[in-house]
Design an enzyme around this catalytic site. Structure first.
Site, PDB file in Angstrom:
ATOM      1  N   GLY A   1     -15.221   3.365   4.077  1.00 46.44           N
ATOM      2  CA  GLY A   1     -13.965   3.978   3.653  1.00 46.44           C
ATOM      3  C   GLY A   1     -13.374   3.404   2.380  1.00 46.44           C
ATOM      4  O   GLY A   1     -12.209   3.657   2.070  1.00 46.44           O
ATOM      5  N   GLN A   2     -14.173   2.631   1.619  1.00 49.14           N
ATOM      6  CA  GLN A   2     -13.638   2.122   0.349  1.00 49.14           C
ATOM      7  C   GLN A   2     -13.381   3.298  -0.586  1.00 49.14           C
ATOM      8  O   GLN A   2     -14.266   4.137  -0.793  1.00 49.14           O
ATOM      9  CB  GLN A   2     -14.611   1.130  -0.301  1.00 49.14           C
ATOM     10  CG  GLN A   2     -14.024   0.480  -1.547  1.00 49.14           C
ATOM     11  CD  GLN A   2     -14.907  -0.609  -2.152  1.00 49.14           C
ATOM     12  OE1 GLN A   2     -16.024  -0.848  -1.683  1.00 49.14           O
ATOM     13  NE2 GLN A   2     -14.413  -1.263  -3.178  1.00 49.14           N
ATOM     14  N   SER A   3     -12.169   3.356  -1.125  1.00 48.04           N
ATOM     15  CA  SER A   3     -11.829   4.462  -2.029  1.00 48.04           C
ATOM     16  C   SER A   3     -11.494   3.967  -3.423  1.00 48.04           C
ATOM     17  O   SER A   3     -11.534   4.746  -4.374  1.00 48.04           O
ATOM     18  CB  SER A   3     -10.669   5.280  -1.455  1.00 48.04           C
ATOM     19  OG  SER A   3      -9.529   4.468  -1.276  1.00 48.04           O
TER      20      SER A   3
ATOM     21  N   HIS B   1     -10.344  -5.719  -3.209  1.00 44.35           N
ATOM     22  CA  HIS B   1      -9.008  -5.906  -2.632  1.00 44.35           C
ATOM     23  C   HIS B   1      -9.110  -6.279  -1.167  1.00 44.35           C
ATOM     24  O   HIS B   1     -10.035  -5.875  -0.469  1.00 44.35           O
ATOM     25  CB  HIS B   1      -8.132  -4.661  -2.791  1.00 44.35           C
ATOM     26  CG  HIS B   1      -8.739  -3.381  -2.286  1.00 44.35           C
ATOM     27  ND1 HIS B   1      -9.696  -2.685  -2.988  1.00 44.35           N
ATOM     28  CD2 HIS B   1      -8.535  -2.678  -1.147  1.00 44.35           C
ATOM     29  CE1 HIS B   1     -10.039  -1.598  -2.311  1.00 44.35           C
ATOM     30  NE2 HIS B   1      -9.369  -1.566  -1.181  1.00 44.35           N
ATOM     31  N   LEU B   2      -8.126  -7.043  -0.729  1.00 41.88           N
ATOM     32  CA  LEU B   2      -7.930  -7.331   0.694  1.00 41.88           C
ATOM     33  C   LEU B   2      -6.743  -6.517   1.160  1.00 41.88           C
ATOM     34  O   LEU B   2      -5.699  -6.507   0.497  1.00 41.88           O
ATOM     35  CB  LEU B   2      -7.612  -8.813   0.899  1.00 41.88           C
ATOM     36  CG  LEU B   2      -8.754  -9.814   0.774  1.00 41.88           C
ATOM     37  CD1 LEU B   2      -8.190 -11.225   0.908  1.00 41.88           C
ATOM     38  CD2 LEU B   2      -9.819  -9.544   1.829  1.00 41.88           C
TER      39      LEU B   2
ATOM     40  N   ASN C   1     -12.740  -3.214   2.984  1.00 41.46           N
ATOM     41  CA  ASN C   1     -13.657  -2.085   3.097  1.00 41.46           C
ATOM     42  C   ASN C   1     -14.640  -2.155   1.933  1.00 41.46           C
ATOM     43  O   ASN C   1     -14.225  -2.297   0.778  1.00 41.46           O
ATOM     44  CB  ASN C   1     -12.880  -0.758   3.048  1.00 41.46           C
ATOM     45  CG  ASN C   1     -11.935  -0.605   4.218  1.00 41.46           C
ATOM     46  OD1 ASN C   1     -12.260  -0.988   5.340  1.00 41.46           O
ATOM     47  ND2 ASN C   1     -10.760  -0.046   3.968  1.00 41.46           N
TER      48      ASN C   1
ATOM     49  N   ASP D   1       0.848  -1.187   0.000  1.00 40.97           N
ATOM     50  CA  ASP D   1       0.000   0.000   0.000  1.00 40.97           C
ATOM     51  C   ASP D   1       0.889   1.245   0.000  1.00 40.97           C
ATOM     52  O   ASP D   1       1.896   1.313   0.707  1.00 40.97           O
ATOM     53  CB  ASP D   1      -0.921  -0.009   1.230  1.00 40.97           C
ATOM     54  CG  ASP D   1      -2.079   0.964   1.082  1.00 40.97           C
ATOM     55  OD1 ASP D   1      -3.231   0.510   0.975  1.00 40.97           O
ATOM     56  OD2 ASP D   1      -1.826   2.196   1.079  1.00 40.97           O
ATOM     57  N   ILE D   2       0.511   2.241  -0.783  1.00 37.81           N
ATOM     58  CA  ILE D   2       1.311   3.469  -0.912  1.00 37.81           C
ATOM     59  C   ILE D   2       1.278   4.295   0.377  1.00 37.81           C
ATOM     60  O   ILE D   2       2.171   5.108   0.611  1.00 37.81           O
ATOM     61  CB  ILE D   2       0.805   4.291  -2.121  1.00 37.81           C
ATOM     62  CG1 ILE D   2       1.870   5.205  -2.656  1.00 37.81           C
ATOM     63  CG2 ILE D   2      -0.470   5.047  -1.788  1.00 37.81           C
ATOM     64  CD1 ILE D   2       1.555   5.790  -4.017  1.00 37.81           C
TER      65      ILE D   2
HETATM   66  P1  5GP Z   1      -9.698   1.262   0.218  1.00 35.42           P
HETATM   67  O1  5GP Z   1      -9.720   2.635   0.850  1.00 35.42           O
HETATM   68  O2  5GP Z   1     -10.470   1.276  -1.076  1.00 35.42           O
HETATM   69  O3  5GP Z   1     -10.115   0.151   1.139  1.00 35.42           O
HETATM   70  O4  5GP Z   1      -8.174   0.951  -0.095  1.00 35.42           O
HETATM   71  C1  5GP Z   1      -7.497   1.535  -1.150  1.00 35.42           C
HETATM   72  C2  5GP Z   1      -6.038   1.550  -0.759  1.00 35.42           C
HETATM   73  O5  5GP Z   1      -5.279   1.822  -1.915  1.00 35.42           O
HETATM   74  C3  5GP Z   1      -5.666   2.634   0.263  1.00 35.42           C
HETATM   75  O6  5GP Z   1      -5.141   2.023   1.436  1.00 35.42           O
HETATM   76  C4  5GP Z   1      -4.631   3.492  -0.464  1.00 35.42           C
HETATM   77  O7  5GP Z   1      -3.570   3.917   0.381  1.00 35.42           O
HETATM   78  C5  5GP Z   1      -4.143   2.565  -1.547  1.00 35.42           C
HETATM   79  N1  5GP Z   1      -3.690   3.251  -2.750  1.00 35.42           N
HETATM   80  C6  5GP Z   1      -4.291   4.308  -3.369  1.00 35.42           C
HETATM   81  N2  5GP Z   1      -3.606   4.661  -4.461  1.00 35.42           N
HETATM   82  C7  5GP Z   1      -2.544   3.804  -4.528  1.00 35.42           C
HETATM   83  C8  5GP Z   1      -1.464   3.673  -5.450  1.00 35.42           C
HETATM   84  O8  5GP Z   1      -1.339   4.395  -6.448  1.00 35.42           O
HETATM   85  N3  5GP Z   1      -0.551   2.693  -5.213  1.00 35.42           N
HETATM   86  C9  5GP Z   1      -0.651   1.862  -4.126  1.00 35.42           C
HETATM   87  N4  5GP Z   1       0.306   0.945  -3.975  1.00 35.42           N
HETATM   88  N5  5GP Z   1      -1.665   1.956  -3.246  1.00 35.42           N
HETATM   89  C10 5GP Z   1      -2.597   2.920  -3.444  1.00 35.42           C
END
Ligand code: 5GP
Ligand code: ZN
Length: 114
Positions: A93-95, A100-101, A87, A32-33
């Site tokens: 908080g899904q973004s 994904h897990l 999420n 994760d970034i």
């Molecule tokens: P969500 O919020 O949908 O559950 O998780 C999305 C995740 O993707 C977040 O934890 C966010 O930090 C990660 N993320 C967003 N953009 C990038 C990216 O460009 N590269 C990587 N490796 N992770 C990312």
């Protein structure tokens, strides 16, 4: 009009860089970034579906992301415990709307989560 590719599909296509940890024919795992724990790895199916529930239509692919997460947890020596998080929806908080897990570990993880 062609819809823009989702962020994780762009990583899968190699159009966007990622710190890849492991891959299988069905799944990809990368760091994760914005890590929330010493180990914070995202495990995604190659198939674009919006969330884990939609992935349940594809039992083999669902099993592959879970098995890959578990095997990476062993490699990362998370023998004291780890958490898999999916999420789902904006209130959770899904973004990124590509299933994904989150594999989180390497520190005490509070309960309940925020
Ligand atoms: P969500 O919020 O949908 O559950 O998780 C999305 C995740 O993707 C977040 O934890 C966010 O930090 C990660 N993320 C967003 N953009 C990038 C990216 O460009 N590269 C990587 N490796 N992770 C990312
Ligand atoms: Zn996608």
């Amino acid at each position: 009009m062609i819809a823009p590719m989702c962020l994780f599909c762009r990583i899968l296509e190699g159009e966007m860089a990622a710190d890849v940890v492991r891959e299988t024919g069905l799944s990809l795992a990368f760091r994760d970034i914005n890590p929330q724990a010493p180990t914070h790895i995202l495990v995604i199916p190659r198939r674009h579906v919006a969330n884990l529930f939609e992935l349940a239509e594809y039992a083999g692919e669902l099993a592959d992301v879970v098995a890959l997460a578990g095997s990476i947890a062993e490699e990362e020596e998370l023998d004291k415990g780890y958490r898999l998080v999916a999420n789902t929806g904006s209130q959770a908080g899904q973004s990124v709307y590509h299933a994904h897990l989150h594999l989180l570990g390497g520190r005490d993880l509070g309960w309940p989560p925020g």
